[in-house]
Design an enzyme around this catalytic site. Structure first.
Site, PDB file in Angstrom:
ATOM      1  N   TYR A 156       0.834  -1.202   0.000  1.00 41.41           N
ATOM      2  CA  TYR A 156       0.000   0.000   0.000  1.00 41.41           C
ATOM      3  C   TYR A 156       0.868   1.252   0.000  1.00 41.41           C
ATOM      4  CZ  TYR A 156      -3.208   3.627   1.506  1.00 41.41           C
ATOM      5  OH  TYR A 156      -3.940   4.778   1.568  1.00 41.41           O
ATOM      6  N   GLU A 193      -3.417   7.267  -4.316  1.00 38.58           N
ATOM      7  CA  GLU A 193      -3.346   6.025  -3.539  1.00 38.58           C
ATOM      8  C   GLU A 193      -3.191   4.843  -4.483  1.00 38.58           C
ATOM      9  OE1 GLU A 193      -6.967   4.127  -1.822  1.00 38.58           O
ATOM     10  OE2 GLU A 193      -5.996   4.529   0.090  1.00 38.58           O
TER      11      GLU A 193
END
Ligand code: GDP
Ligand code: MN
Length: 394
Positions: free
Chosen positions: A102, A190
């Site tokens: 992530y 993101e």
């Protein structure tokens, strides 16, 4: 402005973030052709501006072009995810994944700076990860004058405990992702998951980008990213046509307030109260601003009630220049207006009035004795009641 994945990934790729090739398809036939061109297994991905598509069946593996067309047909034939209708799909050659990571950069208003977030345990939603394994998430503040330096990127990669053999690759992606964030004046970029392939290459398999609408005048190319009319949420479009500041969310409690600050804190209080009711959440953001005329109130209620996921409504008003008695008159008139249009209010509406002429406003509502309306005296009790009604329906 939130971008679709297909737009976000292109924007990131321009700045050197590695992404797999992909083809956008409007219909099953185009999905079949794309899968055929790529050869081998593909992933068919619903294009909606909301997360959790994987869990909702909006990300599906296809081993043949026929299967890809079948998935596209299922998604384009009326699938909605968190209330967002799927209008296009992206076809991507399937990657083999040996790990999911992530990475994100965001404008962190609380700490008044930019923040980088990284974890070697990606794939799941970051909120979930933060709740389950907060120690697996590393954060770094980025000095806006210097940007992300390689030293900070390496420190972050070490803090997030990425395996040694991907540190270089992950650090490289971080630097490029920061370039994209800074150059495009994004509020959020993101990548989840950043996938590691068995060979050690890392690839952005999913991309989420929010660009700052206030900076749009500096980015002529962002204009083409504005959603096409047919991709816009129909309720958001209706609201925009009536000049209402409305954003659709994915919960069950409709929220109307006056002033963006009050509406935002109302969303927080509803989410808090809803957590105790099995995860009830706000269904929308609707700021009626200074005016609370009958028309504005009727338009607001009508749009909120047109959303089938709404099970209760919370009207939270702090009377100022527009006093609460005027708002209460607006509510009563709105109910009459909706009734006359054949769309009577059929779900409970909790009203909390405070500030200028609150007492008079409450009296007006009490005397009108509208069966759907319940008065609450504080914001907390109003939110608790609205969450309870959404959870139990009575
Ligand atoms: P989201 O659910 O909306 O975040 O959609 P994602 O694009 O992140 O996809 C969800 C999940 O599907 C990912 O976390 C992966 O586990 C899986 N996935 C997506 N693309 C691929 C792929 O090319 N190969 C494999 N094996 N899994 C994939
Ligand atoms: Mn994802």
């Amino acid at each position: 402005m939130d971008l679709f994945e297909y737009q976000a990934r292109t924007l990131l790729a321009v700045h050197g973030v590695p992404v797999p090739p992909a083809a956008l398809a409007d219909n099953p036939e185009e999905a079949r052709i794309a899968a055929d061109l790529f050869g081998g297994p593909v992933v068919v991905k619903a294009q909606v501006r909301t997360g959790g598509r994987g869990k909702a069946g909006g990300v599906r593996l296809a081993s043949t072009p026929d299967e890809a067309a079948g998935h596209a047909e299922a998604m384009l034939g009326g699938m909605t995810i968190n209330g967002h209708r799927v209008r296009r799909v992206l076809v991507v050659p399937a990657s083999e994944i040996s790990a999911e990571y992530y990475l994100s950069f965001l404008l962190d208003r609380a700490s008044r700076t930019f923040t980088a977030v990284a974890s070697a345990e990606g794939g799941v939603e970051i909120e979930q990860l933060a709740a389950d394994r907060p120690e697996s998430i590393a954060r770094a503040r980025i000095d806006p004058r210097r940007g992300l330096t390689e030293a900070t990127a390496r420190k972050l990669a070490a803090a997030a405990r990425f395996p040694d053999d991907v540190t270089d690759a992950v650090t490289g992606v971080m630097l490029r992702l920061w370039d994209a964030f800074a150059a495009e004046e994004a509020l959020l970029v993101e990548v989840n998951p950043l996938a590691r392939e068995p060979g050690g290459r890392v690839l952005a398999l999913d991309a989420k980008v929010t660009i700052d609408g206030n900076a749009r005048f500096r980015h002529a190319d962002h204009r083409s990213l504005a959603s096409r009319q047919d991709e816009e949420d129909p309720l958001e479009r209706r609201a925009r046509e009536r000049q209402l500041n409305y954003v659709r969310l994915d919960g069950q409690v409709g929220v109307i307030g006056n002033g963006a600050g009050l509406v935002m804190s109302t969303l927080d209080v509803v989410a808090d109260a809803g957590a105790a009711r099995g995860g009830v959440r706000p269904a929308n953001f609707l700021d009626i601003g200074g005016g609370a005329s009958a028309e504005v109130m009727a338009s607001g209620l009508e749009i909120i009630l047109a959303d089938p996921s709404v099970r209760s409504v919370l009207v939270n008003v702090f009377g100022g220049i527009t006093a609460c008695d005027a708002v209460a008159d607006g509510i009563v008139a709105a109910f009459t207006l909706l009734e006359a249009r054949g769309e009577p209010v059929d779900r409970p509406v909790v009203v909390r009035l405070d500030g200028n002429s609150a007492e008079r406003g409450r009296r007006i509502l009490t005397e009108a004795s509208l069966p759907a309306v319940r008065l609450a005296s504080t914001m907390d009790s109003a939110a608790a009641e609205a969450a309870r009604l959404a959870a139990t329906g009575a």
